[in-house]
Design a protein around this motif. Structure first.
Motif, PDB file in Angstrom:
ATOM      1  N   ASP A 236       0.860  -1.183   0.000  1.00 20.25           N
ATOM      2  CA  ASP A 236       0.000   0.000   0.000  1.00 20.25           C
ATOM      3  C   ASP A 236       0.896   1.233   0.000  1.00 20.25           C
ATOM      4  OD1 ASP A 236      -1.647   2.127   0.514  1.00 20.25           O
ATOM      5  OD2 ASP A 236      -2.619   1.257   2.270  1.00 20.25           O
ATOM      6  N   GLU A 237       1.148   1.768  -1.201  1.00 17.83           N
ATOM      7  CA  GLU A 237       1.985   2.957  -1.350  1.00 17.83           C
ATOM      8  C   GLU A 237       1.144   4.200  -1.630  1.00 17.83           C
ATOM      9  OE1 GLU A 237       5.721   3.326  -2.118  1.00 17.83           O
ATOM     10  OE2 GLU A 237       6.339   1.258  -2.539  1.00 17.83           O
ATOM     11  N   VAL A 238      -0.102   4.170  -1.181  1.00 19.67           N
ATOM     12  CA  VAL A 238      -0.979   5.326  -1.361  1.00 19.67           C
ATOM     13  C   VAL A 238      -0.354   6.574  -0.740  1.00 19.67           C
ATOM     14  CG1 VAL A 238      -3.212   6.316  -0.707  1.00 19.67           C
ATOM     15  CG2 VAL A 238      -3.095   3.979  -1.597  1.00 19.67           C
ATOM     16  N   MET A 239       0.216   6.432   0.464  1.00 18.39           N
ATOM     17  CA  MET A 239       0.844   7.567   1.138  1.00 18.39           C
ATOM     18  C   MET A 239       2.310   7.716   0.729  1.00 18.39           C
ATOM     19  SD  MET A 239       2.901   8.851   3.733  1.00 18.39           S
ATOM     20  CE  MET A 239       3.159   7.601   4.993  1.00 18.39           C
ATOM     21  N   THR A 240       3.049   6.624   0.647  1.00 19.36           N
ATOM     22  CA  THR A 240       4.507   6.690   0.477  1.00 19.36           C
ATOM     23  C   THR A 240       4.959   6.897  -0.957  1.00 19.36           C
ATOM     24  OG1 THR A 240       4.542   4.264   0.389  1.00 19.36           O
ATOM     25  CG2 THR A 240       5.021   5.288   2.514  1.00 19.36           C
ATOM     26  N   GLY A 241       4.084   6.676  -1.943  1.00 26.43           N
ATOM     27  CA  GLY A 241       4.503   6.686  -3.332  1.00 26.43           C
ATOM     28  C   GLY A 241       4.851   8.049  -3.882  1.00 26.43           C
ATOM     29  N   PHE A 242       5.567   8.036  -5.001  1.00 25.56           N
ATOM     30  CA  PHE A 242       5.906   9.226  -5.784  1.00 25.56           C
ATOM     31  C   PHE A 242       6.850  10.178  -5.056  1.00 25.56           C
ATOM     32  CE2 PHE A 242       1.872   7.576  -7.333  1.00 25.56           C
ATOM     33  CZ  PHE A 242       2.215   7.321  -8.651  1.00 25.56           C
ATOM     34  N   LYS A 265      -3.376   9.330  -4.013  1.00 24.69           N
ATOM     35  CA  LYS A 265      -2.915  10.587  -3.422  1.00 24.69           C
ATOM     36  C   LYS A 265      -2.075  11.422  -4.386  1.00 24.69           C
ATOM     37  CE  LYS A 265      -3.528   9.499   1.466  1.00 24.69           C
ATOM     38  NZ  LYS A 265      -4.709  10.364   1.674  1.00 24.69           N
ATOM     39  N   ALA A 266      -0.734  11.379  -4.297  1.00 25.64           N
ATOM     40  CA  ALA A 266       0.114  12.243  -5.125  1.00 25.64           C
ATOM     41  C   ALA A 266       0.126  11.828  -6.598  1.00 25.64           C
ATOM     42  CB  ALA A 266       1.544  12.254  -4.585  1.00 25.64           C
ATOM     43  N   LEU A 267      -0.546  10.748  -6.935  1.00 25.70           N
ATOM     44  CA  LEU A 267      -0.585  10.251  -8.311  1.00 25.70           C
ATOM     45  C   LEU A 267      -0.936  11.350  -9.310  1.00 25.70           C
ATOM     46  CD1 LEU A 267      -0.723   8.001 -10.497  1.00 25.70           C
ATOM     47  CD2 LEU A 267      -3.051   7.526  -9.694  1.00 25.70           C
ATOM     48  N   THR A 268      -1.965  12.132  -9.028  1.00 25.73           N
ATOM     49  CA  THR A 268      -2.388  13.200  -9.934  1.00 25.73           C
ATOM     50  C   THR A 268      -1.970  14.583  -9.442  1.00 25.73           C
ATOM     51  OG1 THR A 268      -4.533  13.482  -8.847  1.00 25.73           O
ATOM     52  CG2 THR A 268      -4.414  11.855 -10.632  1.00 25.73           C
ATOM     53  N   ALA A 275      -6.859   6.398  -8.702  1.00 25.24           N
ATOM     54  CA  ALA A 275      -6.015   5.414  -8.022  1.00 25.24           C
ATOM     55  C   ALA A 275      -5.641   4.316  -9.007  1.00 25.24           C
ATOM     56  CB  ALA A 275      -6.738   4.821  -6.816  1.00 25.24           C
ATOM     57  N   LEU A 276      -4.586   3.597  -8.663  1.00 24.83           N
ATOM     58  CA  LEU A 276      -4.123   2.473  -9.469  1.00 24.83           C
ATOM     59  C   LEU A 276      -3.822   1.288  -8.571  1.00 24.83           C
ATOM     60  CD1 LEU A 276      -1.369   4.317 -11.560  1.00 24.83           C
ATOM     61  CD2 LEU A 276      -3.715   3.872 -12.292  1.00 24.83           C
ATOM     62  N   ALA A 312      -2.001  12.868 -13.984  1.00 26.72           N
ATOM     63  CA  ALA A 312      -1.009  11.921 -13.468  1.00 26.72           C
ATOM     64  C   ALA A 312       0.224  11.873 -14.363  1.00 26.72           C
ATOM     65  CB  ALA A 312      -1.639  10.539 -13.339  1.00 26.72           C
ATOM     66  N   LEU A 313       0.001  11.902 -15.664  1.00 23.38           N
ATOM     67  CA  LEU A 313       1.130  11.880 -16.599  1.00 23.38           C
ATOM     68  C   LEU A 313       2.014  13.113 -16.406  1.00 23.38           C
ATOM     69  CD1 LEU A 313       2.336  10.268 -18.970  1.00 23.38           C
ATOM     70  CD2 LEU A 313       0.864  11.576 -20.493  1.00 23.38           C
ATOM     71  N   ALA A 314       1.383  14.268 -16.197  1.00 26.72           N
ATOM     72  CA  ALA A 314       2.153  15.487 -15.919  1.00 26.72           C
ATOM     73  C   ALA A 314       2.893  15.367 -14.596  1.00 26.72           C
ATOM     74  CB  ALA A 314       1.215  16.700 -15.894  1.00 26.72           C
ATOM     75  N   GLY A 315       2.241  14.756 -13.590  1.00 23.96           N
ATOM     76  CA  GLY A 315       2.883  14.556 -12.297  1.00 23.96           C
ATOM     77  C   GLY A 315       4.108  13.666 -12.388  1.00 23.96           C
TER      78      GLY A 315
END
Length: 421
Positions: A236-242, A265-268, A275-276, A312-315
């Motif tokens: 679960d990298e919802v918080m830790t990702g990107f 979260k930071a995905l977009t 979400a993914l 998300a692609l821009a992010g």
């Protein structure tokens, strides 16, 4: 009538007991790291609005890309159709995800991404002719508010009324560098006595558990055990990702990679909800069949929304840019310097940091949602800094674009707050 007064008529806010907290601060504008309320007061967003707006609010690069996209394709069903923003996003993500990730399933929020990951793990074994019904998760984990996500979460403050309806989960402690053998013994016992389908975990940092951090080597040991015993691992990298841990994903710190990853979260960049749930080829292959019933029958109306995909692609492009990577390094160094000056304060019990995530524990007992916590929150807001203490823990997870001057104001405000504890 103010926005706050109009709000009270019909709105029900998340994580809020409205009898105790009847007022909401009305925000009318956000740019970079600054939120502005209806009275013109400004607040430095030191938690990136729950870790989403990591490239700053209303980032010009992201908003301009989305503005262009919305003139061409705004929404289309993703079942039976596809489109270039989703395809381009998948190609960009595969380049930065751990090397074993190969398939991407879209949804709309972090809880749901975990829900899908749990369903993938359970159905993976079912499709392979096994009925495995037990999940393993860390103590004090938090994975969201839908039922599967709540089941694997370990914070009863959120889940109490619903626990009789949960999936069956066995809990293990987080690895701290000294308890690896004990955890392995517990895992072996669970495996010998139960049909274990998967292990759901927040890698290295448990966000809702007040940024509790654990040991990468120990986590790698757990992941190895799961791999050897065909237990599907769900990060679960919802918080830790990107980028928040200093690498693209916290899973990059472990040699053994997860079978499934959950991202949001930071995905977009905080602009749009999306979400993914990603997985390795061998997980996907268990669903690839002439038997239609072996497919993953889970779908959302707004799956792979073209505007969210474009954001998300821009992010992803920003994350990989030299400027953002330099900013991440700058914030990490600033946190390290702040840690040196704050860690010996008599009101500070302990400190910890991973990447741009910094947390300190106060030397007082404090309820997660209590009077002292509320007092601290008000103090921070009165000083123009948006921080949300988690019980006796104060944490910072500001946008990567925060200036040195803004960061220093956050640090000084925390130091001043220690005088009221």
């Amino acid at each position: 009538m103010t926005l706050n007064e109009r709000d009270k008529k019909h709105l029900w806010h998340p994580l809020t007991q409205h009898k105790l907290h009847p007022d909401a601060i009305a925000i009318t504008k956000a740019k970079g790291c600054v939120l502005t309320d209806e009275n013109g007061n400004e607040y430095i967003d030191a938690i990136a609005s729950w870790y989403t707006c990591m490239y700053g609010h209303c980032n010009d690069y992201i908003t301009s890309r989305v503005a262009t996209q919305m003139q061409q394709l705004d929404q289309v069903v993703f079942s039976g159709f596809t489109h270039e923003p989703a395809i381009k996003l998948s190609e960009a993500l595969i380049n930065i995800l751990p090397s074993n990730q190969n398939k991407i399933f879209f949804s709309d929020n972090g809880s749901t991404s975990v829900e899908i990951g749990v369903k993938m793990a359970l159905q993976y074994h079912f499709n392979n002719g096994e009925k495995r019904n037990i999940l393993i998760a860390f103590e004090e984990g938090f994975h969201g508010d839908t039922f599967g996500a709540m089941s694997v979460s370990g914070l009863s403050v959120y889940n109490g009324p619903f626990e009789d309806f949960f999936l069956e989960v066995k809990r293990i402690p987080t690895p701290n560098g000294t308890n690896h053998d004990a955890i392995l013994k517990t895992l072996k016992n669970i495996k010998e006595n139960h049909k274990v389908a998967g292990f759901v975990y927040e890698p290295l940092v448990q966000g809702a558990a007040a940024m509790k951090m654990h040991n990468a080597e120990g986590l790698n040991t757990i992941l190895n055990f799961c791999r050897q015993n065909n237990i599907v691992t769900i990060a679960d990298e919802v918080m830790t990702g990107f980028g928040k841990t200093g690498r693209y994903f916290a899973s990059d710190y472990m040699e053994t990679k997860p079978d499934i990853m959950c991202l949001s979260k930071a995905l977009t960049g905080g602009l749009l909800p999306m979400a993914l749930t990603t997985c390795s080829q061998h997980i996907y292959d268990a669903f690839y069949s002439d038997d239609i019933s072996k497919g993953l029958f889970h779908g959302h109306t707004y799956s792979a929304n073209p505007l969210a995909c474009t954001a998300a692609l821009a992010g992803v492009a920003l994350l990989q840019s030299k400027d953002i990577q330099n900013n991440i390094k700058r914030v990490i160094k600033a946190h390290q310097a702040f840690n040196e000056r704050i860690k010996t304060h008599p009101k500070v019990k302990s400190t910890r940091q991973l990447g741009v995530i910094f947390a300190l524990d106060l030397n007082v007992e404090m309820e997660r949602y209590g009077n002292l916590r509320d007092k601290l929150f008000k103090f921070f807001m009165d000083k123009g800094v948006f921080l949300r203490p988690l019980g006796s823990t104060i944490y910072i997870q500001a946008p990567y674009v925060i200036s040195e001057k803004q960061l220093e104001k956050v640090y000084k405000t925390i130091e001043e707050a220690l005088s009221i504890v």
